[in-house]
Design an enzyme around this catalytic site. Structure first.
Site, PDB file in Angstrom:
ATOM      1  N   GLU A  60       0.827  -1.204   0.000  1.00 35.93           N
ATOM      2  CA  GLU A  60       0.000   0.000   0.000  1.00 35.93           C
ATOM      3  C   GLU A  60       0.865   1.259   0.000  1.00 35.93           C
ATOM      4  O   GLU A  60       0.591   2.217  -0.741  1.00 35.93           O
ATOM      5  CB  GLU A  60      -0.936  -0.014   1.213  1.00 35.93           C
ATOM      6  CG  GLU A  60      -1.642   1.305   1.503  1.00 35.93           C
ATOM      7  CD  GLU A  60      -2.623   1.734   0.419  1.00 35.93           C
ATOM      8  OE1 GLU A  60      -3.132   2.875   0.520  1.00 35.93           O
ATOM      9  OE2 GLU A  60      -2.871   0.955  -0.516  1.00 35.93           O
ATOM     10  N   HIS A  63       2.404   1.844  -3.348  1.00 38.20           N
ATOM     11  CA  HIS A  63       1.409   2.365  -4.288  1.00 38.20           C
ATOM     12  C   HIS A  63       1.190   3.854  -4.074  1.00 38.20           C
ATOM     13  O   HIS A  63       1.056   4.627  -5.044  1.00 38.20           O
ATOM     14  CB  HIS A  63       0.094   1.611  -4.121  1.00 38.20           C
ATOM     15  CG  HIS A  63      -1.003   2.133  -5.008  1.00 38.20           C
ATOM     16  ND1 HIS A  63      -0.875   2.226  -6.372  1.00 38.20           N
ATOM     17  CD2 HIS A  63      -2.246   2.608  -4.715  1.00 38.20           C
ATOM     18  CE1 HIS A  63      -1.988   2.717  -6.892  1.00 38.20           C
ATOM     19  NE2 HIS A  63      -2.829   2.960  -5.909  1.00 38.20           N
TER      20      HIS A  63
END
Length: 309
Positions: A60, A63
């Site tokens: 995460e 990203h």
């Protein structure tokens, strides 16, 4: 001329990077890593740099970093376009690209802050996922136009009149509908994966999915294949019409790419169902969907004719 060429290469490289970021976002969903930074945004677990992160946090957080870099590169694209082209459609496309990058970030932040990530299977998440996908399509469309319009005109295309705008608009809307239902189906495949080793046949599996006892995301699985087949027929037919009526080779090549791409997408969709939607196939399916979308957008732009850059 050299600066013009460098900008064109940069804009295409930006589009490739954008597609990679989109695929990475899908990988976040596939790996259930959307809650990797908790319900915090833009920080991760309240920290600028997470300490002792889990694998979900690494995915995460990475990203977020790549998405943040996309915004920075989008600013460079807009600034360079303004300097190189001034008040021109390339600059307008770059500006729209940046706007949709901001929207993309806002939607992503909303998903995290509202905790519509990881294993959340609510209607709200399905709706936002569909909206998110539409924004992504508009983003890639604008970025592709910025790159396409920055080229030197060696073969000016004559605009196609008559039914062309309506046909191409229909193809674009059909793709949007297909991609939206595909995004919701992909969410269902992630949260309620199909066991590829189960002995039930395809029709038995569909009948079971339609049971009222099943989650709504499972029952909706049947919608996307139907919409996708109709959309594929529309896109292929519009591509055939453009190839017949276009007056330049470039437009015909783009229309041919539409047709070949959508046929390949149908084959991938069938394989995706047969293989029970593994993560790598979902990514490939998503990538080709974006490529087909870009081909249709550029075909529409080419059919409108061209003015020198």
């Amino acid at each position: 001329m050299a600066n013009h060429t460098r900008f064109r290469r940069f804009s295409w490289a930006f589009l490739v990077y954008l597609l990679l970021v989109i695929l990475f976002g899908a990988w976040v969903r596939i790996t259930h890593s959307g809650a990797g930074c908790g319900s915090h945004w833009p920080t991760c677990h309240g920290q600028i740099i997470p300490l002792a992160p889990s694998i979900e946090t690494v995915i995460e957080y990475t990203h977020r970093l790549t998405s943040g870099m996309l915004g920075i590169v989008g600013l460079v694209l807009l600034g360079w376009a303004a300097i190189r082209f001034g008040r021109h459609r390339v600059t307008a496309a770059a500006a729209v690209t940046l706007v949709f990058i901001v929207f993309e970030a806002a939607i992503g932040a909303g998903l995290v802050l509202k905790e519509l990530v990881a294993n959340d299977d609510s209607v709200a998440r399905a709706v936002v996922i569909g909206v998110h996908l539409v924004n992504t399509l508009l983003l890639t469309g604008a970025a592709s136009l910025a790159a396409w319009w920055s080229r030197e005109e060696t073969e000016p295309a004559k605009p196609l009149r008559g039914a062309a705008p309506w046909l191409l608009a229909t193809a674009l809307l059909a793709l949007i509908a297909s991609c939206m239902t595909g995004a919701v189906t992909a969410l269902g495949d992630t949260l309620f994966p199909v066991d590829p080793t189960a002995g039930a046949g395809l029709f038995d599996r569909v009948r079971d999915d339609l049971s009222s006892a099943k989650h709504f995301l499972v029952r909706l699985r049947i919608i996307h294949p139907v919409v996708a087949v109709v959309a594929a027929g529309v896109v292929y037919g519009v591509g055939a019409w453009v190839r017949e009526h276009a007056t330049d080779d470039r437009t015909r090549r783009l229309a041919r790419a539409m047709q070949h791409g959508v046929l390949a997408q149908v084959v991938l969709g069938i394989l995706n169902i047969g293989l029970a939607a593994p993560g790598w196939m979902q990514l490939l399916h998503l990538l080709l969907a974006q490529v087909v979308w870009i081909a249709v957008v550029l075909t529409a732009a080419s059919c409108r004719g061209s003015t020198s850059a």
